[in-house]
Design a protein around this motif. Structure first.
Motif, PDB file in Angstrom:
ATOM      1  N   GLY B  53       0.847  -1.192   0.000  1.00 28.33           N
ATOM      2  CA  GLY B  53       0.000   0.000   0.000  1.00 28.33           C
ATOM      3  C   GLY B  53       0.876   1.233   0.000  1.00 28.33           C
ATOM      4  O   GLY B  53       1.729   1.401  -0.854  1.00 28.33           O
ATOM      5  N   THR B  64      -1.717   2.071  19.497  1.00 24.18           N
ATOM      6  CA  THR B  64      -2.003   3.021  20.580  1.00 24.18           C
ATOM      7  C   THR B  64      -0.716   3.586  21.188  1.00 24.18           C
ATOM      8  O   THR B  64      -0.754   4.177  22.254  1.00 24.18           O
ATOM      9  N   ALA B 224       6.083  -8.416   7.454  1.00 27.22           N
ATOM     10  CA  ALA B 224       4.732  -8.109   6.968  1.00 27.22           C
ATOM     11  C   ALA B 224       3.643  -8.353   8.008  1.00 27.22           C
ATOM     12  O   ALA B 224       2.468  -8.459   7.655  1.00 27.22           O
TER      13      ALA B 224
END
Ligand code: FAD
Lengths: 105, 403
Positions: B53, B64, B224
């Motif tokens: 991407g 977080t 990945a």
């Protein structure tokens, strides 16, 4: 929340169930003869497909019985539900006549 | 502190070359850190990072952002503490202010079992040279006054571990910082470049097939996260990894009310407040395997209930946004970083719900493994073989909530 059709009770909310991971994992037959690598693989390695996955669920807060589901790990759609002990339905997901398939594509 | 928050130049967007000295698959946190240390520590710059991407589009900017090194076992303490020490220098080194804030991480104890685990972990940390303190209920109330420490609640706070050097940082700013530094070394960041095949000849990796064409290299690292088993499958081996959704949420922007990171395994929530003001919270994984980057809402309800129980003033905040990432869960809640059955092919995965904090240390060890062909001493215990030898590094119960 997933809507899962228990093989015994019918459709119920996901919170009534617990997940059991990959279905059809058989105990090694020749347990004395297999290598450490084979034993390690049996203990620790499970399929992790991106697509349809045959997996176990237990209706923990209902009938407390186990059953199998074919669910897509990409769309979460459930294409087959069938009792534990039966083999995975042959037919393509969505066209399955086996079990009370929920959310067929 | 010449850190520049808004640099003019970010990075090039080059076309793939036919071959590289080394290829890193995955332009997330650990892939980018691997590329950075390949150049910085080993002088390797004829390198490409292949990202399907855009950079950081996986879990890199979904987490977080909790950073700490207070894990139980020595193996974990080694790699997570090395990582924390690297974090302490990275804002200056990368010359980009990504708001690294050592505001302290509290791990609350609510039962006698929690107390024993916490005291044991704090002691183990100190033996490993890691800062750790045990706080009584009163000391928790002093350190973080908005926590409900009254005795009458369902899960009373019986104490907490505190790692003062732990904290948070801005993940998206860090992705910008490290990508810019990697590009400055001349390394190619190839976005929109999905690996669809791995070429293996005579047991040795020779290159990869991608959506931008074939690329040759005899040194390939797979980094990945949730897609690691898919990539391992392309190379013909299996990994003990299951992919699950992990969800998080933020509130609207509020005045600063929370001065530290608060984590609780027993009621299962962890929360901090970002510099901008939003409360950032997460909890556990969704139970089922998934690649869908979304989870079930009851998990969000559960963590909100826990958060409001612990910090009652949160009842007046609103959920602004929820999301999920696909995390790579290993059997012992520890990473897998090392060699594979294919020569020249290394793997770095299994960080699951807690790999952001480990980014620099992971990249450091992965770069060493790729450059030298030998695992780094700090990552050697995290080999794939441990699932055959049984030398597991079980951080399940022991590492507080594993984030
Ligand atoms: C909701 C949530 C909260 C979290 N909270 C914390 C926390 O508080 N503290 C903490 O330490 N950790 C936390 N984590 C975990 C942390 O985000 C991950 O461990 C970390 O991002 C792992 O880094 P990575 O580089 O391995 O994976 P990623 O950052 O996900 O990068 C992997 C990359 O590989 C790419 N990729 C995949 N397949 C291919 C392919 N075939 N070809 C090319 N590229 C490919 C992906 O697109 C992705 O960009 C959290 C995670 C989530 C989801």
């Amino acid at each position: 929340m997933l809507l899962i059709a228990c093989a015994w009770c019918g459709p119920r909310d996901e919170v009534e169930f617990r997940y059991g991971g990959q279905a059809h994992v058989a105990w090694p037959t020749a347990e004395d003869a297999i290598s450490d690598a084979e034993w390690g693989a049996f203990l620790f390695i499970r399929d992790n497909p991106q697509g349809d996955f045959a997996e176990r669920w237990v209706h923990q807060h209902g009938c407390r019985r186990w059953f199998n589901v074919v669910r897509s790990t990409v769309t979460h759609e459930i294409s087959a539900v069938y009792p534990a002990g039966q083999s995975r339905p042959e037919s393509a997901p969505g066209r399955s006549g086996a079990g009370s398939g929920e959310g067929a594509r | 502190m010449a850190a520049d928050a808004n640099p003019q130049h970010l990075w090039r967007n080059p076309d793939p070359r036919p071959s590289y000295d080394a290829i890193v698959v995955g332009g997330g946190l650990h892939g980018l850190a691997t590329a950075y240390y390949l150049a910085r520590n080993h002088g390797l710059t004829n390198v490409a990072v292949l990202e399907k991407g855009w950079l950081g589009s996986g879990n890199a900017v979904r987490n977080t952002t909790i950073i700490r090194s207070n894990y139980l076992w020595e193996e974990s303490a080694g790699i997570y503490e090395h990582s924390l020490q690297l974090w302490e220098g990275l804002v200056d080194e990368l010359d980009h202010d990504f708001l690294f804030s050592q505001r302290g991480v509290l791990n609350l104890a609510h039962t006698l079992g929690d107390v024993r685990e916490g005291v044991r972990r704090a002691n183990a940390n100190r033996l490993s040279g890691i800062d750790a303190e045990w706080l009584t209920t009163e000391e928790v109330a002093d350190f973080c006054p908005i926590i409900d420490t009254s005795p009458g609640i369902r899960y009373p706070v019986l104490g907490a571990t505190l790692q003062r050097r732990g904290g948070i940082a801005r993940h998206d700013a860090f992705v910008f910082a490290i990508s810019r530094a990697v590009d400055a070394y001349g390394i190619d960041l190839l976005q929109g470049c999905e690996v669809t095949g791995i070429d293996v000849v005579g047991g040795r990796v020779t290159g990869v097939q991608t959506t931008r064409g074939p690329i040759a290299s005899t040194t390939v690292g797979l980094v990945a996260a949730g897609h690691s088993t898919v990539l391992a499958g392309l190379a013909g081996f299996r990994l003990p990894i299951q992919s699950h959704p992990l969800q998080a949420l933020v509130s609207e922007l509020l005045d600063q009310v929370l001065n530290c990171v608060v984590m609780s395994s027993a009621v299962h929530v962890y929360v901090s407040q970002a510099h901008k003001g939003e409360l950032v919270m997460g909890a556990g994984i969704d139970s089922y395997n998934s690649y869908a980057q979304r989870g079930s809402f009851h998990v969000i309800e559960h963590q909100m209930a826990a958060a409001v129980e612990l910090i009652p003033l949160f009842a007046r905040a609103h959920v602004l946004r929820t999301w999920a990432g696909i995390v790579d869960v290993s059997p012992d809640a520890s990473p897998i970083l090392g060699l594979t059955p294919v020569d020249g092919l290394t793997v770095n995965c299994g960080w699951g719900t807690g790999g952001w904090k480990a980014t620099p240390g992971s990249g450091w060890c992965m770069a060493h493994t790729m450059a030298t062909g030998v695992p780094h001493p700090l990552s050697a215990p995290f080999s794939l073989e441990r699932f055959e030898t049984g030398a597991l590094i079980d951080e399940h119960g022991a590492a507080a909530v594993a984030h």
